[in-house]
Design an enzyme around this catalytic site. Structure first.
Site, PDB file in Angstrom:
ATOM      1  N   ARG A 176      11.149  -1.738  11.306  1.00 21.15           N
ATOM      2  CA  ARG A 176      10.093  -1.286  12.213  1.00 21.15           C
ATOM      3  C   ARG A 176       9.932  -2.241  13.390  1.00 21.15           C
ATOM      4  NH1 ARG A 176       4.931   0.158   8.620  1.00 21.15           N
ATOM      5  NH2 ARG A 176       3.999  -1.038  10.305  1.00 21.15           N
ATOM      6  N   ARG A 195      -0.647  -9.465  13.186  1.00 22.99           N
ATOM      7  CA  ARG A 195      -1.245  -8.428  12.345  1.00 22.99           C
ATOM      8  C   ARG A 195      -2.008  -9.041  11.178  1.00 22.99           C
ATOM      9  NH1 ARG A 195       4.033  -5.779  11.257  1.00 22.99           N
ATOM     10  NH2 ARG A 195       3.020  -4.451   9.730  1.00 22.99           N
ATOM     11  N   LYS A 214       0.829  -1.215   0.000  1.00 16.77           N
ATOM     12  CA  LYS A 214       0.000   0.000   0.000  1.00 16.77           C
ATOM     13  C   LYS A 214       0.863   1.266   0.000  1.00 16.77           C
ATOM     14  CE  LYS A 214      -2.070  -1.089   3.903  1.00 16.77           C
ATOM     15  NZ  LYS A 214      -1.344  -2.352   4.178  1.00 16.77           N
ATOM     16  N   ARG A 234      11.382  -5.749   5.160  1.00 14.41           N
ATOM     17  CA  ARG A 234      11.084  -4.314   5.007  1.00 14.41           C
ATOM     18  C   ARG A 234      12.067  -3.466   5.816  1.00 14.41           C
ATOM     19  NH1 ARG A 234       5.059  -2.018   5.670  1.00 14.41           N
ATOM     20  NH2 ARG A 234       5.171  -2.901   7.766  1.00 14.41           N
ATOM     21  N   ARG A 243      -9.579   0.621   8.492  1.00 12.10           N
ATOM     22  CA  ARG A 243      -9.166  -0.744   8.797  1.00 12.10           C
ATOM     23  C   ARG A 243     -10.285  -1.528   9.472  1.00 12.10           C
ATOM     24  NH1 ARG A 243      -3.326   0.434   8.870  1.00 12.10           N
ATOM     25  NH2 ARG A 243      -2.191  -1.537   8.843  1.00 12.10           N
TER      26      ARG A 243
END
Ligand code: ADP
Ligand code: ADP
Ligand code: ZN
Length: 213
Positions: free
Chosen positions: A156, A167, A13, A123, A88
């Protein structure tokens, strides 16, 4: 254009929102980045949100709806915006429908769970300008520093194997129902998100009638 990016954590996204932002010159609004900034600045919102983020849970709807409302009232949103990470939940989508009546498209990036785990594990993020990279799929031209601003890249805190699985579960339970919600309103555009970044951008642009540069 008023656009929403929908998809699992790690679906791409933020990466695709950055392409749309450059193309359309409208802001890409990441509610995750807003929360991470609040945590970094030690605000009351940040203090309250930290435990949720660290546990891979969603921050409560009332907080998120208020933060998004504040952001959308800023002058740079007058010509449109791209939402990355909001809504969300169904409650957030209903609140958004009250704030914004003329949404153009909801872009659903479709990626399987096994790909998600690989993407989030690799990431890396720039703590200064929030640019996102991947160690192998989308590396920074400057190695472990941000290509745009030179800042050392970080992983992160919520991209750990345990939190990633949590998640994903939260996504399937609370966010995935939004696909049906927006299908019913006729705004949904599905984009296969498994191919490389550029091919995905090409398909996404085509799906909403934009020319690729
Ligand atoms: P990702 O890029 O993995 O999808 P985000 O940066 O969008 O993650 O969000 C990180 C975290 O911030 C979420 O796991 C959640 O705790 C919180 N968050 C972000 N946006 C929302 C939202 N709209 N509602 C509730 N929590 C949110
Ligand atoms: P989201 O905002 O949905 O959580 P990101 O845009 O942060 O997702 O992307 C998650 C990770 O996957 C990042 O490391 C990013 O560089 C990488 N990535 C994004 N799109 C692709 C793609 N099409 N192919 C391979 N890796 C990708
Ligand atoms: Zn940077």
């Amino acid at each position: 254009m008023k656009l929403i990016m929908l998809g699992a954590p790690g679906a791409g996204k933020g990466t695709q929102a950055a392409e749309l932002k450059d193309k359309l010159s409208i802001p890409a609004i990441s509610t995750g980045a807003i929360i991470r900034n609040a945590i970094k600045n030690g605000t009351q919102v940040g203090i309250e949100a930290k435990a949720y983020i660290d546990n891979g849970q969603l921050v409560p709807d009332d907080t998120m709806i208020r933060l998004l409302g504040e952001r959308l009232s800023m002058p740079d949103c007058v010509n449109g915006f791209i939402l990355d990470g909001f809504p969300r939940t169904i409650a957030q989508a209903v609140a958004l429908d009250e704030m914004v009546v003329d949404l153009d498209y909801v872009i659903s990036l479709e990626v399987d769970d096994d790909v998600i785990v690989e993407r989030l594990s690799g990431r890396r993020e720039c703590p200064k300008c929030a640019s996102t990279y991947h160690v192998t799929n989308n590396p920074s031209a400057k190695g472990d520093k941000c290509e745009k601003c030179g800042e050392p890249l970080v992983t992160r805190a919520d991209d750990t194997p345990e939190t990633i699985l949590k998640r994903l579960a939260v996504y399937h339970e609370q966010t995935e129902p939004l696909i049906d919600y927006y299908k019913k309103s006729g705004k949904l555009v599905s984009v296969e998100g498994t191919s490389d970044v550029h091919s995905t951008t090409v398909e996404m642009f085509r799906a909403i009638g934009l020319e690729i540069a």
